[in-house]
Design a protein around this motif. Sequence first.
Motif, PDB file in Angstrom:
ATOM      1  N   THR A 192       0.817  -1.206   0.000  1.00  0.00           N
ATOM      2  CA  THR A 192       0.000   0.000   0.000  1.00  0.00           C
ATOM      3  C   THR A 192       0.860   1.269   0.000  1.00  0.00           C
ATOM      4  OG1 THR A 192      -0.146  -0.386   2.371  1.00  0.00           O
ATOM      5  CG2 THR A 192      -2.082  -0.954   1.093  1.00  0.00           C
ATOM      6  N   MET A 197      -3.856   2.502   6.091  1.00  0.00           N
ATOM      7  CA  MET A 197      -4.923   1.520   5.856  1.00  0.00           C
ATOM      8  C   MET A 197      -5.782   1.386   7.121  1.00  0.00           C
ATOM      9  SD  MET A 197      -4.477  -2.540   4.995  1.00  0.00           S
ATOM     10  CE  MET A 197      -3.757  -2.963   6.604  1.00  0.00           C
ATOM     11  N   TYR A 273      -5.374  -4.055  -2.400  1.00  0.00           N
ATOM     12  CA  TYR A 273      -4.360  -3.165  -1.827  1.00  0.00           C
ATOM     13  C   TYR A 273      -4.138  -1.953  -2.728  1.00  0.00           C
ATOM     14  CZ  TYR A 273      -3.282  -6.742   1.649  1.00  0.00           C
ATOM     15  OH  TYR A 273      -3.368  -7.636   2.678  1.00  0.00           O
ATOM     16  N   TYR A 276      -6.910   0.381  -1.901  1.00  0.00           N
ATOM     17  CA  TYR A 276      -6.614   1.084  -0.632  1.00  0.00           C
ATOM     18  C   TYR A 276      -5.647   2.242  -0.895  1.00  0.00           C
ATOM     19  CZ  TYR A 276      -8.009  -3.020   2.313  1.00  0.00           C
ATOM     20  OH  TYR A 276      -8.656  -4.041   2.945  1.00  0.00           O
ATOM     21  N   ARG A 277      -4.617   1.954  -1.691  1.00  0.00           N
ATOM     22  CA  ARG A 277      -3.564   2.951  -1.924  1.00  0.00           C
ATOM     23  C   ARG A 277      -4.062   4.098  -2.808  1.00  0.00           C
ATOM     24  NH1 ARG A 277       1.089   1.316  -5.999  1.00  0.00           N
ATOM     25  NH2 ARG A 277      -0.606   1.962  -7.401  1.00  0.00           N
TER      26      ARG A 277
END
Length: 316
Positions: A192, A197, A273, A276-277
């Motif tokens: 990430t 997170m 992921y 998320y990033r």
Amino acid sequence: MAERKVIAVVGATGAQGGGLARAIAADPEGGFAARAITRNVNSDAAKALAKLGVEVVAGDVDDAASLARAFEGAHGAYCVTFFWAHFSPEKELAEAGAMARAAKSSGVRHAIWSTLEDTRRWVPLADDRMPTLMGRYKVPHFDAKGEADRLFTEAGVPTTFLLTSFYWDNLIHFGMGPKPGRDGVLEFTLPTGDAKMPGIAAEDIGRCAYGIFKGGATHLGKTVGIAGEHLSGAEMAAALARELGREVRHNAVSPAQFRAMGFPGAEDLGNMYQFYRDFERDFRAARDPAVARALNPALQSFAQWLAANRDRIALS
Ligand SMILES: NC(=O)c1ccc[n+]([C@@H]2O[C@H](COP(=O)([O-])OP(=O)(O)OC[C@H]3O[C@@H](n4cnc5c(N)ncnc54)[C@H](OP(=O)(O)O)[C@@H]3O)[C@@H](O)[C@H]2O)c1
């Protein structure tokens, strides 16, 4: 004492539902009683719930009649699906639909649907920043849950949509504990980058859900996002190092490298992921730890969770 409101809990022998069943059992004066739904009433996990005074009933989300029986007479229902048991978003959709229909037909007054974002709202299938998986998904185990939200709405079930977060327990049960790198130093892999997170102790999800049932009507029709804390990979590695008393570094592989790791679900998780990033602001904004703490004053931080679980974290 007034009759207690029964909450039928799908997944009660697992992480989310288990936390809810235990939270209700720990509050005998709270006005609620948990009804644990399991495919095997004789398992150790089912017996442990029965020992806490929880009613345990047989039910299978793939068997509509058993689900309707298990929801019968309940005030509330906690509805969750089990992607990692079958890796099928289509099956999740079918199971969510079955739970929505059972909730409607048995007159449930308050359902909680444990959902996640349909990431295709942010990354349409034509967007090639991340690969399309299984023909029509970007993050299959997110997208099907988000797509299923409408099944509860369309069935006319009074529902709270609960956006959960990454379980810190993945460091115990999901192969995400830090592992020795080539030089022997422990590495915590999280693709990430520098993004923070949202994460949570799995047990706290059920405790927050209990807060939602206690709040009742104020949460109906709403989406409620929960997290214990928002942390970057480097911050999680530093917290692990403090707790374990040895060096732990953040192994910041890229989502593409993670997707290529080859284990079942690696592409799905790699896309997750990346989501998320790349959509950090929206993803975090939907999960305010203050909201979770208001529902569950015992909400744990990552450091508290680590201190309680350090001996269970897999280091190899
Ligand atoms: N890991 C994470 O970080 C994370 C974060 C957010 C959301 N999630 C989502 O959480 C979901 C899983 O929830 P969980 O972690 O609470 O599950 P879990 O701990 O794996 O437990 C699942 C429980 O559900 C029951 N179950 C499985 N199939 C069933 C069926 N057909 N009918 C009735 N019960 C069934 C099993 O109980 P019996 O064997 O007793 O029937 C099992 O104990 C997944 O969809 C995942 O995507 C995970």
